[in-house]
Design an enzyme around this catalytic site. Structure first.
Site, mmCIF file in Angstrom:
data_model
loop_
_atom_site.group_PDB
_atom_site.id
_atom_site.type_symbol
_atom_site.label_atom_id
_atom_site.label_comp_id
_atom_site.label_asym_id
_atom_site.label_seq_id
_atom_site.Cartn_x
_atom_site.Cartn_y
_atom_site.Cartn_z
ATOM 1 N N TYR A 51 7.493 -88.660 54.037
ATOM 2 C CA TYR A 51 8.381 -89.301 55.234
ATOM 3 C C TYR A 51 8.554 -88.497 56.313
ATOM 4 O O TYR A 51 9.415 -87.327 56.191
ATOM 5 C CB TYR A 51 9.562 -89.990 54.708
ATOM 6 C CG TYR A 51 9.305 -91.526 54.678
ATOM 7 C CD1 TYR A 51 9.332 -92.085 56.027
ATOM 8 C CD2 TYR A 51 9.488 -92.439 53.549
ATOM 9 C CE1 TYR A 51 9.052 -93.388 55.975
ATOM 10 C CE2 TYR A 51 9.216 -93.722 53.760
ATOM 11 C CZ TYR A 51 9.179 -94.195 54.712
ATOM 12 O OH TYR A 51 9.151 -95.632 54.851
ATOM 13 N N GLU A 53 9.918 -89.550 59.791
ATOM 14 C CA GLU A 53 10.436 -90.152 61.011
ATOM 15 C C GLU A 53 10.789 -89.380 61.958
ATOM 16 O O GLU A 53 11.300 -88.354 61.643
ATOM 17 C CB GLU A 53 11.214 -91.329 60.563
ATOM 18 C CG GLU A 53 10.536 -92.479 59.708
ATOM 19 C CD GLU A 53 11.618 -93.608 59.367
ATOM 20 O OE1 GLU A 53 13.017 -93.170 59.432
ATOM 21 O OE2 GLU A 53 11.239 -94.638 58.878
ATOM 22 N N ASP A 197 -7.167 -98.289 78.152
ATOM 23 C CA ASP A 197 -7.648 -98.317 76.588
ATOM 24 C C ASP A 197 -8.927 -97.864 76.316
ATOM 25 O O ASP A 197 -9.979 -98.422 76.554
ATOM 26 C CB ASP A 197 -7.307 -99.865 76.267
ATOM 27 C CG ASP A 197 -7.633 -99.888 74.631
ATOM 28 O OD1 ASP A 197 -8.171 -99.027 73.979
ATOM 29 O OD2 ASP A 197 -7.494 -101.077 74.043
ATOM 30 N N THR A 223 -8.240 -95.521 70.085
ATOM 31 C CA THR A 223 -8.618 -95.323 68.603
ATOM 32 C C THR A 223 -8.875 -93.956 68.375
ATOM 33 O O THR A 223 -9.660 -93.308 69.406
ATOM 34 C CB THR A 223 -9.240 -96.407 68.065
ATOM 35 O OG1 THR A 223 -10.655 -96.056 68.809
ATOM 36 C CG2 THR A 223 -9.019 -97.606 68.242
ATOM 37 N N LYS A 226 -13.680 -94.548 66.572
ATOM 38 C CA LYS A 226 -15.063 -94.862 67.205
ATOM 39 C C LYS A 226 -15.801 -93.662 67.638
ATOM 40 O O LYS A 226 -16.171 -92.925 66.761
ATOM 41 C CB LYS A 226 -14.586 -95.904 68.200
ATOM 42 C CG LYS A 226 -13.921 -97.046 67.511
ATOM 43 C CD LYS A 226 -13.613 -98.194 68.536
ATOM 44 C CE LYS A 226 -12.784 -99.468 67.752
ATOM 45 N NZ LYS A 226 -12.205 -100.367 68.910
ATOM 46 N N ARG A 232 -9.404 -93.394 60.850
ATOM 47 C CA ARG A 232 -8.743 -94.761 61.546
ATOM 48 C C ARG A 232 -7.526 -94.508 61.981
ATOM 49 O O ARG A 232 -6.449 -93.984 61.102
ATOM 50 C CB ARG A 232 -8.979 -95.872 60.613
ATOM 51 C CG ARG A 232 -10.055 -96.140 59.701
ATOM 52 C CD ARG A 232 -10.049 -97.635 59.198
ATOM 53 N NE ARG A 232 -10.155 -98.492 60.128
ATOM 54 C CZ ARG A 232 -11.309 -98.846 60.791
ATOM 55 N NH1 ARG A 232 -12.597 -98.153 60.376
ATOM 56 N NH2 ARG A 232 -11.391 -99.611 61.878
HETATM 57 C C1 LIG Z 1 -11.143 -101.342 68.585
HETATM 58 C C2 LIG Z 1 -10.368 -101.495 69.863
HETATM 59 C C3 LIG Z 1 -9.186 -101.768 69.788
HETATM 60 C C4 LIG Z 1 -8.163 -101.803 68.307
HETATM 61 O O1 LIG Z 1 -8.302 -100.917 67.373
HETATM 62 P P1 LIG Z 1 -7.704 -100.909 65.923
HETATM 63 O O2 LIG Z 1 -7.595 -99.809 65.456
HETATM 64 O O3 LIG Z 1 -8.533 -101.884 65.156
HETATM 65 O O4 LIG Z 1 -6.336 -101.894 65.974
HETATM 66 C C5 LIG Z 1 -8.104 -101.759 70.756
HETATM 67 N N1 LIG Z 1 -8.830 -101.966 72.047
HETATM 68 C C6 LIG Z 1 -9.992 -101.794 72.194
HETATM 69 C C7 LIG Z 1 -10.619 -101.668 73.557
HETATM 70 C C8 LIG Z 1 -10.774 -101.710 70.994
HETATM 71 O O5 LIG Z 1 -11.997 -101.555 71.213
#
Ligand SMILES: *Cc1c(COP(=O)(O)O)cnc(C)c1O
Length: 417
Positions: A51, A53, A197, A223, A226, A232
């Site tokens: 933990y 936090e 994002d 993220t 990817k 993840r």
């Molecule tokens: C994949 C994705 C997310 C979400 O990611 P998670 O880890 O699945 O919650 C958010 N925004 C965009 C543009 C994405 O392609």
């Protein structure tokens, strides 16, 4: 996995099944990738017990000396990689990163302007089935019907008309370069926060193959799993002036204790992305996507926007007697894993769709290069032409198996038989 094998046969078998599936098919889901053995090893460490936090040096629990070390490494590597002032590496996922980003700047009921889901946006950019659509008042921008590209003049007009408090940029299924500078100028003009994002293209930005949003956005979420090729998880970066607001939103507002084992793994992946080879990886991802686009278009299959600048293509099946769902399943039977996807001007349901999203990050990690991509693109075109020809699909399945054997996923996962 000798403990798992002995203690939980059923989970063990499922893991073996998944290993075999990943090894023996072509992973072309644009949002997936294969991490290095070091990144994966960090996920299985004793940090899962801890933990922690709070933030490094300011924890609510004792015993955080080593948790502090890995989180500090992850934070400094993230800011160095992207040239950002501040990073928070605790978000459990991309969706959590976005949630923290929204609440750092907005109150429920405030207006956001995000990309239309069926034009390539993400659920968290204002979809009614997501918290973002429930808590905020949503306006949307999209792509031009004629060329499938974002129309920045139309975005500006929509922003001036709807006066959003935040403009959200970035996408999940947009094959073209995004002009973050233009978005930043529009946000400034209307007095909106610009949240970018970067989830899909973070690895391309890190490697220098897509312009960075960092100079043009107040906050950048992403993220880590990817194109960035980490575990993840999520990550938020922002200017120093917003650091406290972001940190407070991640914890204690939306999350509890951070996943320290995942943070350790993020540190390893960010370290890998700082090495010179990562730029070369990104270059090959983009080159492979372009070769795939050309191969498929040469066979008369249209793509949304007529090609790609990044790691993915969007096949447009609107004029065909074939749905995205059926195309996905036919390709799956051939050992090529992709996902159905809505296309701009979609008329079918999100469970059926008129598009296919196909990406090159994972097979590029596996070592495949333009000659293999041309072969795979030919197989995909064959199947889209005759999706019900099961004998042909079986033939392609065999050849996919041979190609996978020629590019083993990891030595440690090499076929044991
Ligand atoms: C994949 C994705 C997310 C979400 O990611 P998670 O880890 O699945 O919650 C958010 N925004 C965009 C543009 C994405 O392609």
């Amino acid at each position: 996995m000798q403990h798992l094998e002995r203690k939980d046969e059923r989970v063990y078998r499922a893991v073996l099944g998944e290993e075999s599936r990943q090894r023996n098919q072509l992973e072309m889901i644009a949002s997936e990738n294969f991490v290095s053995p070091a990144v994966r090893e960090a996920l299985g460490t004793v940090f899962t017990h801890k933990y922690a936090e709070g933030l490094p040096g300011r924890r609510y629990y004792g015993g955080c000396e080593f948790a502090d070390q890995v989180e500090e490494l992850a934070r400094t590597r993230a800011t160095e990689l992207f040239g950002a002032d501040h990073a928070n590496v605790q978000p459990h996922s991309g969706a959590q990163a976005n949630m923290a980003g929204y609440f750092a700047f907005l109150e429920p009921g405030d207006r956001i302007l995000g990309m239309n889901l069926s034009h390539g946006g993400h659920l968290t950019h204002g979809s009614p089935v997501n918290f973002s659509g429930r808590f905020f008042d949503v306006a949307a921008y999209g792509v031009r019907e004629s060329d499938g590209r974002i129309d920045y003049d139309a975005v500006r007009e929509t922003a001036l008309r709807t006066r959003p408090k935040m403009i959200v940029t970035g996408a999940s299924a947009y094959p073209r370069t995004i002009d973050f500078e233009a978005f930043g100028a529009i946000a400034r003009e209307v007095g909106a926060v610009h949240m970018c994002d970067l989830a899909h293209i973070a690895g391309l930005v890190a490697g220098g193959h897509h312009p960075s949003p960092v100079p043009h956005a107040d906050v950048v979420t992403t993220t880590t799993h990817k194109t960035l090729r980490g575990p993840r998880g999520g990550l938020i970066m922002c200017r120093e002036e917003h650091a406290k607001a972001i940190d407070r939103m991640v914890f204690p507002f939306i999350q509890g204790g951070p996943l320290v084992h995942v943070i350790a793994s993020k540190a390893v992946a960010l370290g890998e992305a700082l090495l010179p080879g990562f730029g070369e990886y990104g270059r090959r991802v983009v080159e492979n996507a372009r070769v795939l686009a050309d191969t498929i278009m040469e066979r008369g299959v249209p793509l949304v926007s007529g090609g790609t600048d990044n790691h993915l293509i969007l096949v447009d099946l609107r004029d065909r007697d074939l749905t995205g769902k059926d195309a996905e399943q036919a390709l799956e039977r051939a050992g090529i894993t992709v996902n159905k996807n809505t296309v701009p001007g979609e008329t079918r349901s999100p469970f059926v769709t008129s598009g296919l999203r196909i990406g090159t990050p994972a097979i590029t990690t596996r070592g495949m290069a333009p000659p293999e991509i041309r072969t795979v693109g030919g197989w995909i075109a064959d199947i889209l032409e005759r999706p019900r020809d099961e004998a042909a699909i079986r033939g392609i399945r065999r050849k996919v198996g041979e190609m996978c054997a020629a590019y083993p996923l990891y030595d440690e996962l090499a076929p044991s038989t």
